[in-house]
Design an enzyme around this catalytic site. Sequence first.
Site, short mmCIF file in Angstrom:
data_model
loop_
_atom_site.label_atom_id
_atom_site.label_comp_id
_atom_site.label_asym_id
_atom_site.label_seq_id
_atom_site.Cartn_x
_atom_site.Cartn_y
_atom_site.Cartn_z
CD GLU A 48 41.39 16.17 -9.20
OE1 GLU A 48 41.54 16.97 -10.02
OE2 GLU A 48 41.28 14.85 -9.95
CE LYS A 137 44.06 19.40 -11.24
NZ LYS A 137 43.09 18.62 -12.06
CB CYS A 173 44.51 15.14 -11.58
SG CYS A 173 43.35 13.75 -12.47
#
Length: 310
Positions: A48, A137, A173
């Site tokens: 990430e 995200k 994540c």
Amino acid sequence: MKILKKNLRVAVVQASPVMFDKDATLDKVVSQIAEAGTHGAELIVFPESLVPCYPYGLTFGFNVGSRSEDGRKDWKIYYDNSVVVPSADTDRIGKAAKEAGAYVSIGITERDSTNYSLYCTNLVFSPDGKLAAKHRKIKPTGAERYIWADSHDPDTYFPITDTPWGPMGTLICWENYMPLARVALYQQGVSLYLAPNTNDNPEWQDTIRHIAIEGHCYVINADQYFTKAMYPDTLLAKDEIARLKDETCIGGSCIIDPYGHCVTEPVWNQEAIIYADLDMDAVPMSHMEFDGVGHYARPDILELTVRNGK
């Protein structure tokens, strides 16, 4: 489900960025792609927000109701070193993917080309060097919301890359803790589930095993390794950096098979390129007794609607 190519060689790059330095980090990424390519990797996965870094521990001067000028100055350095998509920076990654003959997945902080917002983004390049998928995200976690905006582009919600080994998708994540987001990938038949992250806690290892069992897919867990000493001394948030652990993020990258077992054990406290040869027959075989979006589903009583604009 279509017939899958039976064997896949994966390289998981547990990398350290050159923190807050986009160009130097890209130099390193290109070199690591080339190295993995020489070892026969057909899929190369980075963590990430590797470019320019995950700014762990920094607040950029945000407090409820106020900001600081020093924080704005540090944020501007981060902003300047973020990646516009597409750009010469993404062309470099695509060229490296093509030269390696591999799919490349990499986490970046993306700078929007028309507004001033930043996004935590994962890019997938195909072996022809083209950008195959961009996932932003959908919900930054906690204080990440100070830095990264929510994705509001439907094309970036749950894009799938159609590979010879089956559909490949990404959640970043703590998106992986969103049950419906996981199902949005399962519904598209993912056999390769990419989980780039900055989660080096023991509980995360339980999470990725659960996802592998739940989705009956390979989970590629890619984390960073970086230390307090890697933060540039030009940043103004010296007190915040001083409070960090010496080893700030210790990794734990690994690959989990569709039964929840480690193909490779987690690697800790170092940079590393982790190689594994995956038997893709394990994906359909693992679904014999459980297919959460197929024969084990109850669409008459349970339904997920994804508003992806299509």
